[in-house]
Design a protein around this motif. Structure first.
Motif, PDB file in Angstrom:
ATOM      1  N   VAL A   1     -15.757   0.476   7.112  1.00  0.00           N
ATOM      2  CA  VAL A   1     -14.895  -0.696   7.302  1.00  0.00           C
ATOM      3  C   VAL A   1     -14.713  -1.428   5.981  1.00  0.00           C
ATOM      4  O   VAL A   1     -13.599  -1.850   5.642  1.00  0.00           O
ATOM      5  N   LEU A   2     -15.784  -1.567   5.209  1.00  0.00           N
ATOM      6  CA  LEU A   2     -15.695  -2.212   3.901  1.00  0.00           C
ATOM      7  C   LEU A   2     -14.662  -1.505   3.032  1.00  0.00           C
ATOM      8  O   LEU A   2     -13.793  -2.144   2.422  1.00  0.00           O
ATOM      9  N   ARG A   3     -14.736  -0.174   2.967  1.00  0.00           N
ATOM     10  CA  ARG A   3     -13.807   0.566   2.118  1.00  0.00           C
ATOM     11  C   ARG A   3     -12.374   0.470   2.648  1.00  0.00           C
ATOM     12  O   ARG A   3     -11.434   0.311   1.869  1.00  0.00           O
ATOM     13  N   GLU A   4     -12.212   0.565   3.968  1.00  0.00           N
ATOM     14  CA  GLU A   4     -10.866   0.517   4.533  1.00  0.00           C
ATOM     15  C   GLU A   4     -10.222  -0.849   4.332  1.00  0.00           C
ATOM     16  O   GLU A   4      -9.031  -0.939   4.018  1.00  0.00           O
ATOM     17  N   VAL A   5     -10.973  -1.919   4.519  1.00  0.00           N
ATOM     18  CA  VAL A   5     -10.410  -3.255   4.313  1.00  0.00           C
ATOM     19  C   VAL A   5     -10.020  -3.434   2.847  1.00  0.00           C
ATOM     20  O   VAL A   5      -8.949  -3.983   2.533  1.00  0.00           O
ATOM     21  N   ALA A   6     -10.879  -2.953   1.942  1.00  0.00           N
ATOM     22  CA  ALA A   6     -10.549  -3.043   0.515  1.00  0.00           C
ATOM     23  C   ALA A   6      -9.275  -2.274   0.205  1.00  0.00           C
ATOM     24  O   ALA A   6      -8.465  -2.692  -0.630  1.00  0.00           O
ATOM     25  N   GLU A   7      -9.071  -1.137   0.883  1.00  0.00           N
ATOM     26  CA  GLU A   7      -7.886  -0.319   0.632  1.00  0.00           C
ATOM     27  C   GLU A   7      -6.647  -0.866   1.319  1.00  0.00           C
ATOM     28  O   GLU A   7      -5.570  -0.923   0.713  1.00  0.00           O
ATOM     29  N   ARG A   8      -6.779  -1.297   2.570  1.00  0.00           N
ATOM     30  CA  ARG A   8      -5.609  -1.724   3.340  1.00  0.00           C
ATOM     31  C   ARG A   8      -5.169  -3.145   3.012  1.00  0.00           C
ATOM     32  O   ARG A   8      -3.995  -3.469   3.127  1.00  0.00           O
ATOM     33  N   GLY A   9      -6.111  -3.992   2.637  1.00  0.00           N
ATOM     34  CA  GLY A   9      -5.749  -5.354   2.253  1.00  0.00           C
ATOM     35  C   GLY A   9      -5.654  -6.340   3.403  1.00  0.00           C
ATOM     36  O   GLY A   9      -5.518  -7.541   3.162  1.00  0.00           O
ATOM     37  N   THR A  10      -5.723  -5.869   4.658  1.00  0.00           N
ATOM     38  CA  THR A  10      -5.703  -6.768   5.818  1.00  0.00           C
ATOM     39  C   THR A  10      -6.611  -6.213   6.902  1.00  0.00           C
ATOM     40  O   THR A  10      -6.825  -5.001   7.001  1.00  0.00           O
ATOM     41  N   PHE A  11      -7.124  -7.105   7.753  1.00  0.00           N
ATOM     42  CA  PHE A  11      -7.924  -6.664   8.886  1.00  0.00           C
ATOM     43  C   PHE A  11      -7.046  -5.939   9.902  1.00  0.00           C
ATOM     44  O   PHE A  11      -7.486  -4.982  10.556  1.00  0.00           O
ATOM     45  N   THR A  12      -5.801  -6.378  10.046  1.00  0.00           N
ATOM     46  CA  THR A  12      -4.897  -5.762  11.011  1.00  0.00           C
ATOM     47  C   THR A  12      -4.622  -4.302  10.662  1.00  0.00           C
ATOM     48  O   THR A  12      -4.703  -3.412  11.514  1.00  0.00           O
ATOM     49  N   ALA A  13      -4.282  -4.039   9.394  1.00  0.00           N
ATOM     50  CA  ALA A  13      -4.008  -2.668   8.966  1.00  0.00           C
ATOM     51  C   ALA A  13      -5.257  -1.805   9.074  1.00  0.00           C
ATOM     52  O   ALA A  13      -5.177  -0.614   9.427  1.00  0.00           O
ATOM     53  N   THR A  14      -6.415  -2.375   8.786  1.00  0.00           N
ATOM     54  CA  THR A  14      -7.667  -1.625   8.917  1.00  0.00           C
ATOM     55  C   THR A  14      -7.938  -1.261  10.367  1.00  0.00           C
ATOM     56  O   THR A  14      -8.356  -0.140  10.675  1.00  0.00           O
TER      57      THR A  14
ATOM     58  N   GLN B   1      -5.746  -0.807  12.711  1.00  0.00           N
ATOM     59  CA  GLN B   1      -4.823   0.269  13.093  1.00  0.00           C
ATOM     60  C   GLN B   1      -5.288   1.610  12.539  1.00  0.00           C
ATOM     61  O   GLN B   1      -5.199   2.640  13.219  1.00  0.00           O
ATOM     62  N   ALA B   2      -5.784   1.618  11.298  1.00  0.00           N
ATOM     63  CA  ALA B   2      -6.205   2.870  10.664  1.00  0.00           C
ATOM     64  C   ALA B   2      -7.451   3.455  11.332  1.00  0.00           C
ATOM     65  O   ALA B   2      -7.581   4.676  11.470  1.00  0.00           O
ATOM     66  N   LEU B   3      -8.375   2.597  11.756  1.00  0.00           N
ATOM     67  CA  LEU B   3      -9.648   3.063  12.299  1.00  0.00           C
ATOM     68  C   LEU B   3      -9.684   3.088  13.825  1.00  0.00           C
ATOM     69  O   LEU B   3     -10.672   3.542  14.413  1.00  0.00           O
ATOM     70  N   GLY B   4      -8.621   2.584  14.473  1.00  0.00           N
ATOM     71  CA  GLY B   4      -8.603   2.581  15.930  1.00  0.00           C
ATOM     72  C   GLY B   4      -9.462   1.499  16.543  1.00  0.00           C
ATOM     73  O   GLY B   4      -9.911   1.642  17.698  1.00  0.00           O
TER      74      GLY B   4
END
Length: 298
Positions: free
Chosen positions: A10-23, A25-28
């Motif tokens: 989650v840490l890496r995805e939030v850093a990459e996506r830039g928003t909690f919403t996009a993260t 969606q990416a992680l389900g």
């Protein structure tokens, strides 16, 4: 620190996506689930890892220091999973990101050349917008990214430390028109004439300016069609349904029904194609990739 593997992801995805919403969606996950995961990681780290900014979140200095460690742990976990499943590769691997039109000419040809010289290298690719790719290479999801830079060529983002950037090529922009249309017998066009055209552009994003319309038009363009895929854009141009902006190095892959025109007035519009990676000693595999990209662009 007692941080779970899912927390690191989650840490890496939030850093990459830039928003909690996009993260989410990416992680389900749900957005509230992402918020709880981030809160748990911050509690384990005893510090705040993200700051809220307009449009999303950015890493705090502490988050930036933790992220490379998280990326290395996740890479080792992924490598262990591949080994156990019997799908582990023996050669060096490169995860390469590329801006959308780079997949039409530059990257495929460079990978073909690289494969002839270094058949041991395993390269995977991912398309994306330049801002998203820059976040991904910082997050450790990608090893290197091919992105574009526009004058005056400022740093690719505001994070620290600066990414290591290597120039691949300088390209000029031109206008693609239908060969059978009213501009098809021209060599050039003016910006005033372009104001009367119907434009084919990429989807608008808050993180990127409108892509496809001429950058220095003296007024608001008439957007007729919105498409990200280059084949769709070129088909629309061929059918005489609009015009679009392309880089001059796309000339040899354009359909026969498309012509490229210079824009005679206004500032010369150009873009720099660069490879960005995290700093430090350049990996030999990345160095070979840079050589292949430069050779192809040249």
């Amino acid at each position: 620190m007692d941080i779970s593997i899912s927390g690191l992801r989650v840490l890496r995805e939030v850093a990459e996506r830039g928003t909690f919403t996009a993260t989410a969606q990416a992680l389900g996950y749900t957005q509230s689930g992402i918020s709880r995961q981030v809160a748990a990681v911050e509690k384990a780290a005893h510090t705040r890892l993200f700051d809220r900014v307009p449009g999303g979140v950015v890493l705090t200095p502490a988050g930036s220091r933790l992220l490379p460690h998280a990326a290395r742990v996740l890479d080792e976990i992924d490598a262990a999973e591949r080994t156990l499943s019997g799908s582990s590769t023996t050669g060096p691997a490169i995860r390469l990101g590329m801006f959308f039109s780079a997949g039409a000419v530059l990257v495929p040809r460079a990978l073909a050349a690289l494969g002839r010289l270094r058949p041991d290298l395993v390269v995977t690719t991912r398309e994306g917008s330049s801002p998203a790719l820059v976040r991904a290479v910082r997050a450790g999801s990608l090893d290197a990214v091919v992105v574009t830079s526009r004058p005056p060529h400022r740093p690719l983002d505001s994070e620290s430390p600066d990414l290591a950037v290597t120039t691949i090529a300088e390209v000029t922009l031109m206008v693609a028109v239908a060969a059978s249309g009213p501009l098809g017998d021209r060599e050039s066009v003016t910006r005033v004439e372009l104001m009367d055209q119907r434009w084919i552009v990429a989807p608008s994003r808050t993180e990127e300016p409108l892509l496809g319309a001429w950058p220095s038009l003296p007024g608001k363009p008439h957007v007729a069609h919105v498409a990200r895929d280059w084949m769709t854009k070129s088909s629309l141009v061929t059918a005489g349904l609009g015009v679009t902006t392309v880089a001059s190095n796309m000339a040899d892959v354009l359909p026969a029904g498309v012509r490229l025109l210079r824009v005679d007035d206004g500032p010369t519009e150009s873009r720099r194609v660069v490879l960005a990676r995290r700093g430090g000693r350049v990996d030999p595999a990345i160095a070979a990739m840079i050589d292949a990209l430069r050779g192809t662009a040249g």
